[in-house]
Design a protein around this motif. Structure first.
Motif: not given
Length: 159
Positions: A20-29, A82-88
């Protein structure tokens, strides 16, 4: 019922961010985008993960976020990539062309800090810098902020 030990909670924080990181990423952006000039952004541990993710996603859009320098400290972002665990970033992806200069600070005794240069070989924007707290894990993971070389290296990167 007793609360879970802090270590379990920290792992839970990373899993919660991945789900559920989209809210934190939106805030940082928003915060970075509202800066009157390109900021220096510094993230420790999960903060570094969120910043790498946010900046990678933003760099794929136009206009991208303008950041003077990204500093990650004791971060797992290279490992999660490397694990493929980042959204970006998909596994094996290079950093987008609009990704900022990245100073990655790590301590070999901090098992939660990872090297970024080998994950992005040949990308001159990515620089790893080792510091030595002399502390065992888990203390080493939060000892960075007591080490003058951390601040000296950030200052050097800004010159």
């Amino acid at each position: 019922m007793r609360s879970p030990p802090r270590k379990a909670s920290e792992i839970g924080d990373i899993l919660r961010y991945q789900a559920r990181g989209e809210h934190l990423r939106a805030h940082l952006e928003r915060v970075i985008g509202d800066s009157p000039e390109p900021p220096v952004v510094i993230g420790h541990s999960l903060g570094g993960i969120a910043l790498v993710d946010t900046l990678a996603l933003a760099a794929r859009r136009q206009p991208s976020l303008s950041v003077r320098l990204l500093v990650t400290v004791g971060s797992q972002a290279p490992f999660l990539h490397e694990l493929g665990a980042l959204a970006g970033l998909e596994p094996g992806d290079r950093l987008p062309s609009d990704f900022p200069q990245w100073l990655n600070i790590y301590d070999r005794r901090d098992v939660l800090s990872y090297l970024a240069e080998p994950v992005f070989p040949g990308d001159g924007r990515v620089v790893d810098h080792e510091v030595r707290s002399g502390m065992p894990f888990p203390v080493s993971h939060s000892a960075y902020w007591k080490l003058p070389p951390v601040f000296e290296r950030i200052a050097e990167a800004l010159r």
